[in-house]
Design a protein around this motif. Structure first.
Motif, PDB file in Angstrom:
ATOM      1  N   GLN A  79       0.823  -1.202   0.000  1.00 12.09           N
ATOM      2  CA  GLN A  79       0.000   0.000   0.000  1.00 12.09           C
ATOM      3  C   GLN A  79       0.862   1.259   0.000  1.00 12.09           C
ATOM      4  OE1 GLN A  79      -2.232  -1.088   3.510  1.00 12.09           O
ATOM      5  NE2 GLN A  79      -4.079  -1.540   2.313  1.00 12.09           N
ATOM      6  N   MET A  80       1.962   1.233   0.787  1.00 14.49           N
ATOM      7  CA  MET A  80       2.848   2.398   0.822  1.00 14.49           C
ATOM      8  C   MET A  80       3.500   2.631  -0.536  1.00 14.49           C
ATOM      9  SD  MET A  80       4.649   2.366   4.616  1.00 14.49           S
ATOM     10  CE  MET A  80       4.974   0.611   4.758  1.00 14.49           C
ATOM     11  N   CYS A  81       3.973   1.563  -1.172  1.00 12.19           N
ATOM     12  CA  CYS A  81       4.611   1.701  -2.485  1.00 12.19           C
ATOM     13  C   CYS A  81       3.611   2.165  -3.529  1.00 12.19           C
ATOM     14  CB  CYS A  81       5.241   0.371  -2.903  1.00 12.19           C
ATOM     15  SG  CYS A  81       6.781  -0.013  -2.042  1.00 12.19           S
ATOM     16  N   THR A  82       2.368   1.695  -3.430  1.00 12.64           N
ATOM     17  CA  THR A  82       1.335   2.123  -4.373  1.00 12.64           C
ATOM     18  C   THR A  82       1.115   3.625  -4.273  1.00 12.64           C
ATOM     19  OG1 THR A  82       0.240  -0.029  -4.280  1.00 12.64           O
ATOM     20  CG2 THR A  82      -1.069   1.827  -5.045  1.00 12.64           C
ATOM     21  N   GLN A  83       1.176   4.158  -3.047  1.00 11.58           N
ATOM     22  CA  GLN A  83       1.035   5.606  -2.876  1.00 11.58           C
ATOM     23  C   GLN A  83       2.240   6.353  -3.444  1.00 11.58           C
ATOM     24  OE1 GLN A  83      -0.286   7.332   0.748  1.00 11.58           O
ATOM     25  NE2 GLN A  83      -1.649   5.646   1.288  1.00 11.58           N
ATOM     26  N   ALA A 100       6.435   4.729  -7.543  1.00  7.47           N
ATOM     27  CA  ALA A 100       7.747   4.905  -8.179  1.00  7.47           C
ATOM     28  C   ALA A 100       8.716   3.871  -7.626  1.00  7.47           C
ATOM     29  CB  ALA A 100       8.288   6.311  -7.941  1.00  7.47           C
ATOM     30  N   THR A 101       9.748   3.593  -8.400  1.00  8.05           N
ATOM     31  CA  THR A 101      10.797   2.681  -7.958  1.00  8.05           C
ATOM     32  C   THR A 101      11.843   3.452  -7.156  1.00  8.05           C
ATOM     33  OG1 THR A 101      10.524   1.165  -9.820  1.00  8.05           O
ATOM     34  CG2 THR A 101      12.658   1.160  -8.718  1.00  8.05           C
ATOM     35  N   GLY A 102      12.265   2.895  -6.030  1.00  2.01           N
ATOM     36  CA  GLY A 102      13.276   3.557  -5.211  1.00  2.01           C
ATOM     37  C   GLY A 102      13.102   3.262  -3.739  1.00  2.01           C
ATOM     38  N   LEU A 103      13.841   4.000  -2.917  1.00  2.00           N
ATOM     39  CA  LEU A 103      13.767   3.881  -1.463  1.00  2.00           C
ATOM     40  C   LEU A 103      13.056   5.111  -0.922  1.00  2.00           C
ATOM     41  CD1 LEU A 103      17.418   2.680  -0.737  1.00  2.00           C
ATOM     42  CD2 LEU A 103      15.399   1.291  -1.250  1.00  2.00           C
ATOM     43  N   ILE A 115      11.132   2.032   3.082  1.00  2.00           N
ATOM     44  CA  ILE A 115      10.602   0.988   2.207  1.00  2.00           C
ATOM     45  C   ILE A 115      11.343   0.998   0.878  1.00  2.00           C
ATOM     46  CG2 ILE A 115       8.282   0.875   3.184  1.00  2.00           C
ATOM     47  CD1 ILE A 115       7.365   2.746   0.947  1.00  2.00           C
ATOM     48  N   SER A 116      11.403  -0.169   0.263  1.00  2.00           N
ATOM     49  CA  SER A 116      11.992  -0.330  -1.061  1.00  2.00           C
ATOM     50  C   SER A 116      10.876  -0.741  -2.021  1.00  2.00           C
ATOM     51  CB  SER A 116      13.092  -1.396  -1.036  1.00  2.00           C
ATOM     52  OG  SER A 116      13.542  -1.676  -2.359  1.00  2.00           O
ATOM     53  N   CYS A 117      10.697   0.014  -3.088  1.00  2.00           N
ATOM     54  CA  CYS A 117       9.638  -0.242  -4.061  1.00  2.00           C
ATOM     55  C   CYS A 117      10.247  -0.487  -5.443  1.00  2.00           C
ATOM     56  CB  CYS A 117       8.672   0.941  -4.144  1.00  2.00           C
ATOM     57  SG  CYS A 117       7.969   1.448  -2.557  1.00  2.00           S
ATOM     58  N   TYR A 118       9.730  -1.514  -6.121  1.00  2.00           N
ATOM     59  CA  TYR A 118      10.208  -1.798  -7.476  1.00  2.00           C
ATOM     60  C   TYR A 118       9.000  -1.953  -8.409  1.00  2.00           C
ATOM     61  CZ  TYR A 118      12.241  -4.194 -11.492  1.00  2.00           C
ATOM     62  OH  TYR A 118      12.615  -4.556 -12.763  1.00  2.00           O
ATOM     63  N   PHE A 119       8.899  -1.047  -9.385  1.00  2.00           N
ATOM     64  CA  PHE A 119       7.823  -1.073 -10.370  1.00  2.00           C
ATOM     65  C   PHE A 119       8.387  -1.451 -11.739  1.00  2.00           C
ATOM     66  CE2 PHE A 119       5.829   1.400  -7.102  1.00  2.00           C
ATOM     67  CZ  PHE A 119       4.457   1.227  -7.269  1.00  2.00           C
ATOM     68  N   ILE A 156       6.141  -4.718  -8.561  1.00  2.00           N
ATOM     69  CA  ILE A 156       6.707  -6.062  -8.587  1.00  2.00           C
ATOM     70  C   ILE A 156       7.106  -6.531  -7.196  1.00  2.00           C
ATOM     71  CG2 ILE A 156       8.500  -7.541  -9.571  1.00  2.00           C
ATOM     72  CD1 ILE A 156       6.450  -6.474 -11.597  1.00  2.00           C
ATOM     73  N   LYS A 157       7.740  -5.627  -6.422  1.00  2.00           N
ATOM     74  CA  LYS A 157       8.224  -6.014  -5.101  1.00  2.00           C
ATOM     75  C   LYS A 157       8.216  -4.827  -4.158  1.00  2.00           C
ATOM     76  CE  LYS A 157      12.162  -8.141  -2.687  1.00  2.00           C
ATOM     77  NZ  LYS A 157      13.522  -8.699  -2.824  1.00  2.00           N
ATOM     78  N   SER A 158       7.864  -5.083  -2.913  1.00  2.00           N
ATOM     79  CA  SER A 158       7.923  -4.060  -1.861  1.00  2.00           C
ATOM     80  C   SER A 158       8.470  -4.694  -0.597  1.00  2.00           C
ATOM     81  CB  SER A 158       6.534  -3.474  -1.585  1.00  2.00           C
ATOM     82  OG  SER A 158       5.687  -4.453  -1.007  1.00  2.00           O
ATOM     83  N   ALA A 159       9.250  -3.948   0.166  1.00  2.00           N
ATOM     84  CA  ALA A 159       9.833  -4.477   1.401  1.00  2.00           C
ATOM     85  C   ALA A 159      10.185  -3.327   2.325  1.00  2.00           C
ATOM     86  CB  ALA A 159      11.076  -5.310   1.109  1.00  2.00           C
ATOM     87  N   GLU A 160      10.241  -3.614   3.614  1.00  2.00           N
ATOM     88  CA  GLU A 160      10.625  -2.605   4.609  1.00  2.00           C
ATOM     89  C   GLU A 160      11.962  -2.986   5.217  1.00  2.00           C
ATOM     90  OE1 GLU A 160       9.160  -1.041   8.983  1.00  2.00           O
ATOM     91  OE2 GLU A 160       7.619  -1.336   7.428  1.00  2.00           O
TER      92      GLU A 160
END
Length: 272
Positions: A207-211, A214-217, A231-235, A241-245
């Motif tokens: 949910q955080m990455c969706t907000q 973008a790809t990045g930290l 968080i780390s977001c990869y689009f 594709i992937k999200s992690a804290e």
């Protein structure tokens, strides 16, 4: 040497060692007689004689050395001489409690986690004579001399105005249009002329990455006042594709401008 004299000498040594321990123990982030303010067991700010820690530069003792109120500042670790400022590495950490129920923000202040990786909502305060203990499900336990504290930080150093609970509002009535609407966002509160229901709902990393979209930290939502978690977001093709804290290493801070962990406090982070 007589038996009486030997016992007297031993007694004086014990008293002297106890005196040194008492003299070394101080408070976190408070200017000491050696003109430094220890922020944890091995890091400190300089004071320059004005009783104010200067946070533009954070200094670190070498590995195996403690920050103390002695002239040398950093002194080799010793079981007979604790550091000036105790352990603050678990401050605000939900994983310090095995059930992720709460996080100690200081010696006597806590926040609930409800199974999430970060605390949210209102701050709680331990009764007088008790301290926050993440090793106990009781949250606050009787204070005992010499006990190890989960978060050895003065209560007054916690900014209790930074709590930003994530909320939702359901079936609220608009005061301007008079129509009934249903809110699906998880980060806003819709004002109502009748009644509004507020619920604390921690966001997932997806949910955080969706907000962020973008790809990045990025900083977590709501932002961690200690600047430890991010968080780390990869689009790919606009699809998450992937999200992690993750957590920054001890004594470092996540800087959103550079998308990295840095040992220099950017100026807006609570000391960890």
């Amino acid at each position: 040497m007589s038996h009486l004299t030997e016992n007297l000498v031993k007694g004086l040594v014990v008293v002297l060692m106890a005196f040194l321990v008492v003299q070394t123990v101080s408070d976190c982030n408070v200017c000491q007689s050696n003109q430094v303010a220890c922020v944890n067991s091995s890091s400190f700010y300089l004071c320059f004689g004005d009783e104010t820690p200067h946070r533009d530069q954070l200094y670190h003792c070498l590995e195996g050395f403690d920050c103390t109120n002695l002239t040398a500042i950093c002194v080799q670790k010793s079981s007979q001489r604790p550091p000036s400022c105790g352990d603050t590495t678990q401050c605000g950490q939900c994983n310090a409690n095995r059930n992720y129920l709460f996080a100690c923000q200081s010696r006597g202040i806590f926040q609930m986690c409800y199974g999430a990786t970060r605390p949210t909502g209102k701050f709680g305060y331990c009764p007088s004579g008790t301290v926050c203990d993440a090793t106990s499900s009781a949250i606050c336990v009787p204070e005992v001399e010499g006990q190890a504290l989960t978060c050895d930080l003065n209560d007054e150093l916690v900014d209790t105005t930074t709590a930003a609970p994530v909320t939702t509002t359901e079936n609220t009535t608009s005061s301007t249009t008079g129509s009934t609407t249903e809110s699906t966002t998880e980060t806003t509160v819709v004002s109502s002329s009748t009644e509004s229901t507020t619920t604390v709902i921690p966001l997932t990393t997806d949910q955080m990455c969706t907000q962020k979209n973008a790809t990045g930290l990025f900083t977590i939502i709501p932002e961690d006042p200690y600047c430890q978690r991010y968080i780390s977001c990869y689009f790919k093709s606009n699809v998450l594709i992937k999200s992690a804290e993750y957590n920054c290493p001890s004594d470092s801070y996540f800087v959103s401008e550079t998308q990295s962990c840095a040992y220099d406090n950017p100026g807006y982070c609570i000391l960890s």
